[in-house]
Design a protein around this motif. Structure first.
Motif, mmCIF file in Angstrom:
data_model
loop_
_atom_site.group_PDB
_atom_site.id
_atom_site.type_symbol
_atom_site.label_atom_id
_atom_site.label_comp_id
_atom_site.label_asym_id
_atom_site.label_seq_id
_atom_site.Cartn_x
_atom_site.Cartn_y
_atom_site.Cartn_z
ATOM 1 N N HIS A 1 2.061 -4.900 5.930
ATOM 2 C CA HIS A 1 1.719 -5.467 7.239
ATOM 3 C C HIS A 1 0.213 -5.739 7.295
ATOM 4 O O HIS A 1 -0.586 -4.975 6.727
ATOM 5 C CB HIS A 1 2.128 -4.482 8.337
ATOM 6 C CG HIS A 1 1.958 -5.032 9.726
ATOM 7 N ND1 HIS A 1 0.756 -5.005 10.397
ATOM 8 C CD2 HIS A 1 2.845 -5.640 10.546
ATOM 9 C CE1 HIS A 1 0.904 -5.556 11.587
ATOM 10 N NE2 HIS A 1 2.155 -5.956 11.705
ATOM 11 N N PRO A 2 -0.223 -6.803 7.990
ATOM 12 C CA PRO A 2 -1.662 -7.110 8.064
ATOM 13 C C PRO A 2 -2.509 -5.977 8.627
ATOM 14 O O PRO A 2 -3.718 -5.941 8.409
ATOM 15 C CB PRO A 2 -1.704 -8.335 8.977
ATOM 16 C CG PRO A 2 -0.372 -8.973 8.841
ATOM 17 C CD PRO A 2 0.605 -7.853 8.626
ATOM 18 N N GLY A 3 -1.914 -5.046 9.383
ATOM 19 C CA GLY A 3 -2.665 -3.926 9.915
ATOM 20 C C GLY A 3 -3.000 -2.862 8.883
ATOM 21 O O GLY A 3 -3.668 -1.882 9.202
ATOM 22 N N TRP A 4 -2.520 -3.047 7.630
ATOM 23 C CA TRP A 4 -2.866 -2.105 6.578
ATOM 24 C C TRP A 4 -4.185 -2.537 5.946
ATOM 25 O O TRP A 4 -5.150 -2.749 6.655
ATOM 26 C CB TRP A 4 -1.720 -2.014 5.565
ATOM 27 C CG TRP A 4 -0.576 -1.185 6.088
ATOM 28 C CD1 TRP A 4 0.262 -1.503 7.125
ATOM 29 C CD2 TRP A 4 -0.165 0.105 5.628
ATOM 30 N NE1 TRP A 4 1.169 -0.499 7.333
ATOM 31 C CE2 TRP A 4 0.942 0.498 6.425
ATOM 32 C CE3 TRP A 4 -0.589 0.954 4.611
ATOM 33 C CZ2 TRP A 4 1.604 1.715 6.237
ATOM 34 C CZ3 TRP A 4 0.075 2.161 4.422
ATOM 35 C CH2 TRP A 4 1.146 2.534 5.228
ATOM 36 N N ASN A 5 -4.260 -2.700 4.652
ATOM 37 C CA ASN A 5 -5.563 -2.820 4.025
ATOM 38 C C ASN A 5 -5.888 -4.175 3.425
ATOM 39 O O ASN A 5 -6.903 -4.761 3.737
ATOM 40 C CB ASN A 5 -5.711 -1.750 2.933
ATOM 41 C CG ASN A 5 -5.738 -0.358 3.519
ATOM 42 O OD1 ASN A 5 -5.650 -0.170 4.711
ATOM 43 N ND2 ASN A 5 -5.859 0.628 2.657
ATOM 44 N N ASP A 6 -5.099 -4.670 2.520
ATOM 45 C CA ASP A 6 -5.412 -5.871 1.752
ATOM 46 C C ASP A 6 -6.551 -5.624 0.759
ATOM 47 O O ASP A 6 -6.473 -4.698 -0.028
ATOM 48 C CB ASP A 6 -5.727 -7.043 2.678
ATOM 49 C CG ASP A 6 -4.475 -7.851 3.024
ATOM 50 O OD1 ASP A 6 -3.384 -7.251 3.043
ATOM 51 O OD2 ASP A 6 -4.595 -9.046 3.256
ATOM 52 N N GLY A 7 -7.617 -6.441 0.820
ATOM 53 C CA GLY A 7 -8.661 -6.368 -0.211
ATOM 54 C C GLY A 7 -9.429 -5.062 -0.192
ATOM 55 O O GLY A 7 -9.211 -4.170 -1.005
ATOM 56 N N THR A 8 -10.365 -4.922 0.750
ATOM 57 C CA THR A 8 -11.145 -3.696 0.910
ATOM 58 C C THR A 8 -11.152 -3.321 2.385
ATOM 59 O O THR A 8 -11.510 -4.135 3.227
ATOM 60 C CB THR A 8 -12.585 -3.898 0.418
ATOM 61 O OG1 THR A 8 -12.575 -4.115 -0.991
ATOM 62 C CG2 THR A 8 -13.438 -2.681 0.721
ATOM 63 N N LYS A 9 -10.755 -2.084 2.672
ATOM 64 C CA LYS A 9 -10.788 -1.599 4.054
ATOM 65 C C LYS A 9 -11.592 -0.311 4.109
ATOM 66 O O LYS A 9 -11.357 0.624 3.348
ATOM 67 C CB LYS A 9 -9.386 -1.354 4.597
ATOM 68 C CG LYS A 9 -9.393 -1.011 6.091
ATOM 69 C CD LYS A 9 -7.998 -0.960 6.667
ATOM 70 C CE LYS A 9 -8.032 -0.717 8.165
ATOM 71 N NZ LYS A 9 -6.672 -0.665 8.750
#
Length: 318
Positions: A78-86
């Motif tokens: 889900h977009p509310g997680w991390n992806d590239g760097t969080k």
């Protein structure tokens, strides 16, 4: 090479940790999870991980430099997680000279980051370059955003975006807010509002959509606790490439584009310091009679006071 682990390639908690010349790829969850103080992540690559390239939830005097991350979130979290760097809860930190491409969210600074420098990075072909959320005191300078859906997004306060280049981006600098809390209540130790952001002296090449201050949920130019005192001034928007040789990294302005002028505020302190932190006279019970006004009320009934005057801009270069 590929770490090939089932969950996360590298993880650490401590002080003075150095992560250098590492490749973390094709992991089920993340390439790197690192929390601590005085740590350095340098000259490493994070790609094709299930959720995020790298992530951190606590850091003091951290430095992320010379790294590359791309093609993460292969498991389509889900977009509310991390992806590239969080990154969360980073204080007095630097993110310098990195390259992120082909990500949904390249660099997400989410909740309680303070005093962060983001400089000389390259973001290409990403949906979102930098997301500054529920955090205070950032300098976003000398970065290049190329072919991004959105370059810089501030959902926080006191973010100075200056001397950046946006090339063929759909949205360049966006400030948004909603009726969140406008306070410092747990767990949001930073001002939960969109206040006192400034975008100044940036160059926008081939703009596909106007830069704007009022994109989602509500206007952020209003004088109320949740949003206000945000500005987009003295930026250059051109259809022709104004640089000497941007394709090869030479971003010096050609002579005909020089001398446009710039302004900076005298101070970058939010005009609202709402909440119950010890130094904030902003709740009804915190204020002595008559020393905090005017009074505002949020959607759920808590009351806040304007505690500081608006900073006056001053000219430093004609």
């Amino acid at each position: 090479g590929d770490a090939g682990l089932d969950n996360t390639a590298l993880g650490g908690i401590g002080s003075g940790i150095l992560i250098e010349n590492v490749g973390a790829h094709h992991n089920d969850f993340a390439g790197l999870i690192l929390n601590g103080s005085d740590c350095i992540i340098r000259n490493s690559e994070f790609s094709y991980n299930g959720n995020a390239g790298l992530t951190s939830s606590n850091g003091i005097r951290m430095r992320l430099e010379g790294c590359t991350w791309h093609h993460n979130n292969t498991r389509v979290y889900h977009p509310g997680w991390n992806d590239g760097t969080k990154i969360l809860n980073w204080i007095d930190c630097e993110i310098i000279g990195n390259h992120s491409y082909d990500e949904r969210s390249a660099l997400w600074l989410d909740i309680n980051n303070r005093n962060v420098l983001v400089a000389e990075n390259l973001f290409e072909n990403v949906q979102l370059g930098i997301y500054w959320e529920i955090s205070r005191w950032a300098i976003v300078a000398n970065n290049v955003f190329r072919n991004c859906s959105r370059g810089v997004w501030s959902y926080g306060s006191d973010c100075l975006t200056t001397n950046n280049v946006f090339i063929n981006c759909r949205e360049n600098v966006v400030y948004t807010t909603e009726i969140r809390c406008a306070n410092y209540d747990h767990p949001h130790l930073c001002l939960n509002a969109t206040r006192n952001n400034m975008a100044i002296n940036n160059v926008v090449v081939k703009p596909r959509w106007p830069s704007h201050l009022d994109y989602l949920y509500r206007m952020v130019g209003e004088e109320e606790p949740h949003g206000g005192n945000n500005s987009y001034i003295y930026n250059i928007e051109v259809d022709d490439d104004p640089f000497v040789d941007s394709a090869n990294g030479d971003f010096r302005l050609r002579d005909e584009f020089k001398g446009k002028g710039k302004q900076v505020p005298v101070e970058l302190n939010s005009v609202y310091t709402s909440g119950a932190m010890p130094w904030a006279k902003t709740l009804v019970e915190d204020c002595e009679e008559g020393d905090c006004e005017p009074l505002y009320e949020s959607w759920y009934g808590s009351k806040h006071y304007r505690a500081q005057p608006l900073p006056e801009p001053m000219d430093i270069i004609d």
